[in-house]
Write a protein that holds these residues in place. Structure first.
Motif, PDB file in Angstrom:
ATOM      1  N   ASP A  46      59.321  -2.526  30.322  1.00  0.00           N
ATOM      2  CA  ASP A  46      58.415  -1.796  29.437  1.00  0.00           C
ATOM      3  C   ASP A  46      59.015  -0.429  29.139  1.00  0.00           C
ATOM      4  N   HIS A  75      42.876   4.863  28.646  1.00  0.00           N
ATOM      5  CA  HIS A  75      41.717   4.151  29.190  1.00  0.00           C
ATOM      6  C   HIS A  75      41.127   4.946  30.350  1.00  0.00           C
ATOM      7  N   THR A  93      50.235  -4.565  33.665  1.00  0.00           N
ATOM      8  CA  THR A  93      49.077  -4.834  32.800  1.00  0.00           C
ATOM      9  C   THR A  93      47.751  -4.607  33.517  1.00  0.00           C
ATOM     10  N   LYS A  94      47.790  -4.533  34.850  1.00  0.00           N
ATOM     11  CA  LYS A  94      46.563  -4.324  35.617  1.00  0.00           C
ATOM     12  C   LYS A  94      46.822  -3.248  36.666  1.00  0.00           C
ATOM     13  N   ASP A 108      41.974  -4.582  34.001  1.00  0.00           N
ATOM     14  CA  ASP A 108      42.920  -5.224  33.088  1.00  0.00           C
ATOM     15  C   ASP A 108      43.075  -4.299  31.880  1.00  0.00           C
ATOM     16  N   ASN A 110      44.734  -4.724  29.192  1.00  0.00           N
ATOM     17  CA  ASN A 110      44.713  -5.408  27.899  1.00  0.00           C
ATOM     18  C   ASN A 110      43.296  -5.575  27.371  1.00  0.00           C
ATOM     19  N   THR A 111      42.356  -5.838  28.281  1.00  0.00           N
ATOM     20  CA  THR A 111      40.965  -6.060  27.868  1.00  0.00           C
ATOM     21  C   THR A 111      40.071  -4.849  28.113  1.00  0.00           C
TER      22      THR A 111
END
Length: 359
Positions: A46, A75, A93-94, A108, A110-111
């Motif tokens: 990444d 976030h 990602t988490k 998470d 992404n969500t």
């Protein structure tokens, strides 16, 4: 990371043991209370750097660190009490966090969803991600004197380790888990055989353990105490001749009195294997354990440093400044700084001394 915060090499102080803070950048929209932990995403593939920040304000914030050094909020999620620890999953990602609400949560990114994954009978002081035969796992350490392993597909712990006392600090590297508890116990666990202690020692430092941190190569770990000392410990007995401890984070003696400060965090450089110590005195230092040598010391940042971490390639060193209660309630005041700083690591700052013969 060329170009991060301008050119770090322009202020190359390779021949000077006093470090330069002039290029450090303050993160915008910092937490409202003292920062308890910092974690960068470890994913080498990444190109972006994400920094997770847990705080006593009951929140975990995730920032994307831009090439200018500025942080952009990505976030935020909440616990029901102060958050004490945060760690990224391997894929970035988490992330997992734990705190005074006696639980650990996985978020998470992404969500944007966060779910409870662990429960203890007292505050969760430390959380770490690891993998068991490719299965994502979380290990939690609590003031209820237990360490628990969690398979995220199950509601109950996969295993529980009973410790001697409250868990104060914990770290994982490869298959090495190190647990520091009250009463100065240090437990070493081989995650290939996670249900028993591979080795238990009492810390070689005389006072309360503040932090343990695993070497980059997982051959050992560093211990920091409240009394301005750090110990370097190798796991295997055959390497015990390499163990040593040293004094740090102390003022020069005045009238035969020396002020000593807690070592609040220790972070290992992911490339060079050198490490930082940061303390209640408001300074951080870089060290080469193999040469038993201090590489650089930095000026006072204006308040206690409560947490530190390097990003995945070691080009950024993040440190949090805030009140750590080392001087009790009377040491707290509304003017006390509360911030997260990003220090661009120059090419020579954390390099080990070249003359050392490696093990």
């Amino acid at each position: 990371m060329a170009g991060l915060f301008g050119s770090a090499s322009a202020t190359n102080l390779a021949n000077n043991t006093v470090g330069d803070l002039s290029k450090d950048v303050q993160l915008d929209n910092a937490p409202e209370d003292t920062v308890s932990d910092l974690a960068f995403n470890p994913t080498q593939t990444d190109p972006k750097d994400f920094l997770a920040v847990s705080s006593w304000d009951k929140k975990v914030r995730i920032y994307e660190i831009l090439s200018t050094g500025q942080g952009q909020g990505k976030h935020l999620y909440e616990h029901d009490g102060p958050v004490f620890s945060v760690d990224f999953f391997k894929d970035g990602t988490k992330l997992v966090s734990g705190g005074a609400d006696k639980q650990a949560k996985v978020c998470d990114l992404n969500t944007g969803q966060s779910i409870q994954v662990a429960q203890h009978d007292n505050a969760v002081r430390c959380v770490r991600y690891f993998e068991a035969n490719g299965t994502p796992m979380v290990v939690t350490g609590s003031w209820d004197k237990t360490v628990k392993y969690w398979d995220l597909r199950a509601q109950t712990p996969a295993a529980t380790l009973q410790c001697q006392d409250r868990v104060y600090t914990m770290d994982v590297k490869s298959s090495l888990l190190v647990i520091g508890t009250a009463d100065r116990y240090i437990n070493v666990v081989n995650l290939g055989d996670p249900t028993k202690f591979y080795k238990t020692i009492q810390s070689p430092l005389k006072w309360q353990t503040r932090v343990v941190s695993c070497f980059t190569d997982a051959a050992g770990y560093a211990i920091g105490s409240i009394e301005g000392r750090c110990a370097i410990q190798y796991v295997e007995d055959k390497d015990s001749s390499l163990n040593f401890s040293f004094k740090c984070h102390r003022d020069a003696p005045q009238n035969s009195v020396t002020n000593v400060y807690a070592v609040n965090d220790i972070s290992f450089h992911p490339v060079h294997g050198t490490f930082s110590t940061a303390g209640s005195d408001g300074t951080f230092h870089y060290w080469d354990k193999d040469a038993k040598h201090r590489l650089k010391g930095y000026p006072n940042v204006g308040g206690s440093i409560t947490a530190t971490t390097f990003n995945k390639n070691g080009g950024i060193y993040a440190y949090a400044v805030g009140y750590d209660w080392s001087k009790g309630f009377q040491g707290n005041n509304p003017q006390y700084p509360n911030k997260v700083m990003l220090h661009p690591v120059g090419p020579e700052e954390c390099k080990p001394r070249p003359t050392v013969k490696k093990r």
